[in-house]
Design a protein around this motif. Structure first.
Motif, PDB file in Angstrom:
ATOM      1  N   THR A   1      86.165  64.209  25.096  1.00  0.00           N
ATOM      2  CA  THR A   1      87.396  63.100  24.771  1.00  0.00           C
ATOM      3  C   THR A   1      87.699  62.495  26.047  1.00  0.00           C
ATOM      4  O   THR A   1      88.631  61.437  26.122  1.00  0.00           O
ATOM      5  CB  THR A   1      88.514  63.746  24.361  1.00  0.00           C
ATOM      6  OG1 THR A   1      89.023  64.841  25.164  1.00  0.00           O
ATOM      7  CG2 THR A   1      88.245  64.359  22.924  1.00  0.00           C
TER       8      THR A   1
ATOM      9  N   THR B   1      87.299  59.157  19.589  1.00  0.00           N
ATOM     10  CA  THR B   1      87.324  60.389  20.199  1.00  0.00           C
ATOM     11  C   THR B   1      87.524  61.753  19.385  1.00  0.00           C
ATOM     12  O   THR B   1      87.506  62.849  19.910  1.00  0.00           O
ATOM     13  CB  THR B   1      88.162  60.398  21.386  1.00  0.00           C
ATOM     14  OG1 THR B   1      89.635  60.404  20.985  1.00  0.00           O
ATOM     15  CG2 THR B   1      87.948  59.459  22.495  1.00  0.00           C
ATOM     16  N   GLY B   2      87.441  61.581  18.045  1.00  0.00           N
ATOM     17  CA  GLY B   2      87.639  62.566  17.204  1.00  0.00           C
ATOM     18  C   GLY B   2      86.425  63.107  16.312  1.00  0.00           C
ATOM     19  O   GLY B   2      85.262  62.366  16.523  1.00  0.00           O
TER      20      GLY B   2
END
Length: 365
Positions: free
Chosen positions: A255, A265-266
């Protein structure tokens, strides 16, 4: 711009790597002040990493020693740039793949036309401030410190980890400085500017130079492609085919470490768009004064042309750059870290002093 609609392209061209290819040493072009607790300065964790701040490999982050102690968390980090044998027109700074949000950091930028030490001193009291405009991910506010002109410096504070691009009015100067500092107080006491106590400041790449706007939009028959070019397909004797893929495109290592100009970023890597984006563009009926410099025996900073501002400073396909298909866009998804996918720039004369120019631009990972 919605749907990556194509308008007038802009090229953000790095000056440092051009100078390196022309003989300037990395330690001459870029300096990071060494750790000096007495002077309130934080250096790199590994001083040998200095050249990697400009190596055009954004996923290769360089780490500053900001979280070591309560003392270092209040200190500042100062990279500075020396354009060597002359002043070059400069109007942007890009910091790629940084973790300034997690490290709780911001930065300011200054220049000086004659004295390098002015852009290497804590808080830059004798340097001249830069007044930046945010392209994306860099809110601008006033600092509490003033520069040589008596005006408050401008602080740039990213709202997220990732990449930041700032522009400013064109300046001719040899010496440039950045100062990174913390933005939080000490445990809610309201005292001091502290870096985060869990995340060291990390930066993937710093690009500084001059952007160039094409004189007009490309012809309507622009070809945009998204290709998966890191695949190998093999066929068995029975006719079955098998594929292996070494890369699907942009990377998400964590991240706080991911490819420029994507904000996902997930869910690990599942939400990233894959493939390598390319543009084939033709610009018709460009004036010769927009294509070639006024003379070709010596570089003249007064020229603003395709050859002098783009092709010469990238050495064709040698040095990557930042590209957007719409120079007015503030949407990060409109930007590519890219290089030319061609060895020659063909200029076809179609009328007296009028030329057609074609370009192929390819995304870098």
């Amino acid at each position: 711009m919605a749907n990556l609609d194509i308008r007038t392209p802009r090229f953000y061209i790095d000056r440092l790597n051009y100078l390196l290819t022309r003989g300037i040493s990395p330690t001459y072009a870029l300096n990071v002040e060494a750790t000096d607790s007495g002077a309130n300065i934080i250096g790199l964790k590994n001083t040998d990493d200095l050249p990697e701040l400009m190596d055009m490999r954004p996923l290769n982050q360089v780490e500053f020693n900001t979280k070591a102690s309560a003392v270092t968390r209040q200190d500042v980090a100062i990279p500075s740039f020396n354009f060597g044998f002359g002043s070059y027109k400069t109007n942007f700074i890009a910091i790629l793949n940084h973790n300034m949000k997690s490290a709780e950091a911001n930065f300011k930028m200054v220049y000086d036309t004659s004295t390098e030490a002015h852009v290497q001193a804590v808080n830059f009291p004798d340097a001249i401030r830069v007044e930046p405009t945010q392209v994306f991910n860099g809110a601008v506010s006033n600092d509490s410190y003033t520069g040589a002109d008596g005006e408050l410096h401008k602080l740039i504070t990213p709202s997220a980890n990732g990449s930041t691009i700032m522009t400013f009015n064109e300046i001719d100067s040899a010496y440039w400085g950045l100062q990174f500092r913390g933005v939080t107080d000490s445990g809610g006491t309201g005292a001091g500017n502290y870096f985060d106590n869990e995340h060291d400041l990390k930066i993937g790449c710093i690009i500084i130079g001059e952007y160039y706007d094409m004189p007009q939009s490309p012809d309507l028959n622009v070809k945009r492609s998204i290709k998966f070019d890191n695949q190998k397909i093999q066929e068995s004797l029975g006719g079955q085919r098998f594929s292996s893929m070494t890369s699907y495109g942009k990377s998400l290592l964590s991240t706080t470490n991911f490819s420029p100009f994507q904000t996902y970023t997930g869910n690990n890597k599942r939400g990233l768009y894959g493939g390598r984006m390319t543009y084939d563009m033709k610009f018709s009926y460009l004036s010769s004064s927009d294509v070639m410099p006024s003379t070709y025996d010596i570089q003249t900073q007064a020229d603003d042309t395709v050859v002098s501002d783009i092709w010469n400073y990238t050495h064709g396909s040698h040095i990557p750059f930042i590209f957007t298909q719409d120079g007015t866009s503030t949407d990060e998804s409109d930007y590519l870290f890219a290089r030319f996918a061609q060895d020659s720039l063909s200029m076809t004369q179609v009328a007296p002093d009028v030329f057609d120019v074609s370009m192929k631009i390819e995304e870098e990972f």
